[in-house]
Enzyme design. Structure first.
Site, PDB file in Angstrom:
ATOM      1  N   CYS A   1       2.704  -1.438  -4.133  1.00  0.00           N
ATOM      2  CA  CYS A   1       2.389  -1.998  -2.816  1.00  0.00           C
ATOM      3  C   CYS A   1       2.393  -3.528  -2.856  1.00  0.00           C
ATOM      4  O   CYS A   1       2.846  -4.182  -1.909  1.00  0.00           O
ATOM      5  CB  CYS A   1       1.028  -1.504  -2.334  1.00  0.00           C
ATOM      6  SG  CYS A   1       0.941   0.277  -2.113  1.00  0.00           S
TER       7      CYS A   1
ATOM      8  N   ARG B   1       4.759   5.653   2.294  1.00  0.00           N
ATOM      9  CA  ARG B   1       5.442   4.393   2.619  1.00  0.00           C
ATOM     10  C   ARG B   1       6.371   4.602   3.806  1.00  0.00           C
ATOM     11  O   ARG B   1       7.573   4.820   3.653  1.00  0.00           O
ATOM     12  CB  ARG B   1       6.202   3.889   1.399  1.00  0.00           C
ATOM     13  CG  ARG B   1       5.336   3.701   0.180  1.00  0.00           C
ATOM     14  CD  ARG B   1       6.099   3.183  -1.029  1.00  0.00           C
ATOM     15  NE  ARG B   1       5.267   3.319  -2.220  1.00  0.00           N
ATOM     16  CZ  ARG B   1       4.280   2.493  -2.548  1.00  0.00           C
ATOM     17  NH1 ARG B   1       4.030   1.451  -1.773  1.00  0.00           N
ATOM     18  NH2 ARG B   1       3.555   2.690  -3.629  1.00  0.00           N
TER      19      ARG B   1
END
Length: 214
Positions: free
Chosen positions: A51, A128
């Site tokens: 991330c 995601r």
């Protein structure tokens, strides 16, 4: 409950509106979206390695998105305090500032609204997801990645540019298209249009597949 978690807007739908607290203060999505494209993207958790690379990637190309009349908005199921601490940590360690709002979705309200929770992947972390939303508020493109695979920033930018070129010129884009390459013109709908097509200077495989330069 599971049905609600799996719900997601489809391409062509109006993006669900919401109000949320972000790292840049309270935001109403429809107001944020008004007059510009938006890339809304979720990540599983703050202070995680993949991330961090992704959020840094968005931040480093923020001026490129701005030039394309596009705003960025991140999201994860973390508190605003966690978000701010992570933003500060990354800036301190890498010099990169996450200069876009990150939604604090601690109650998972927005994640459920956009189908960002995939129970077989995780019930407490958003996958995601990437939603490209046009200035009218319509969802134009959706990408989903699992927790352990980072996104391709070049493809996100390419897809955004393709959508904008298609809208502006009423064309389609072929496999692997990048700006500067030929585009596909809409196929003829009448015999007269077909005959005109055959007289044109388009690059043609056949009358139904023709390319041109912009």
């Amino acid at each position: 409950m599971e049905e609600q978690i799996n719900q997601m807007p489809r391409i062509g739908d109006l993006a669900p509106d919401f109000e949320a607290n972000t790292t840049y203060g309270p935001i109403k999505f429809s107001e944020f979206n008004k007059g510009s494209w938006v890339i809304l993207f979720s990540h599983p958790a703050d202070f995680t390695p993949v991330c961090t690379t992704e959020m840094s990637g968005f931040a480093l190309r923020s001026e490129e998105f701005k030039a394309l009349n596009t705003k960025l908005m991140g999201l994860s199921i973390d508190s605003i305090h966690s978000h701010v601490a992570w933003v500060n940590n990354v800036k301190k360690n890498s010099g990169v500032l996450f200069n876009f709002p990150i939604v604090a979705d601690i109650d998972m309200k927005v994640s459920k609204l956009y189908g960002m929770l995939q129970p077989n992947e995780s019930e407490t972390a958003a996958v995601r997801a990437v939603f490209i939303i046009d200035p009218t508020g319509k969802v134009r493109l959706i990408m989903y990645y699992p927790l352990n695979v980072g996104r391709n920033m070049d493809e996100i930018v390419r897809a955004l540019k393709a959508l904008q070129v298609s809208d502006k010129h009423n064309v389609a884009l072929p496999l692997n298209w990048v700006p500067g390459e030929k585009v596909i013109v809409p196929p003829p709908k009448t015999v007269e249009e077909m005959e005109e097509r055959e007289k044109s200077d388009y690059e043609m495989m056949d009358f139904y597949l023709a390319k041109k330069d912009l």
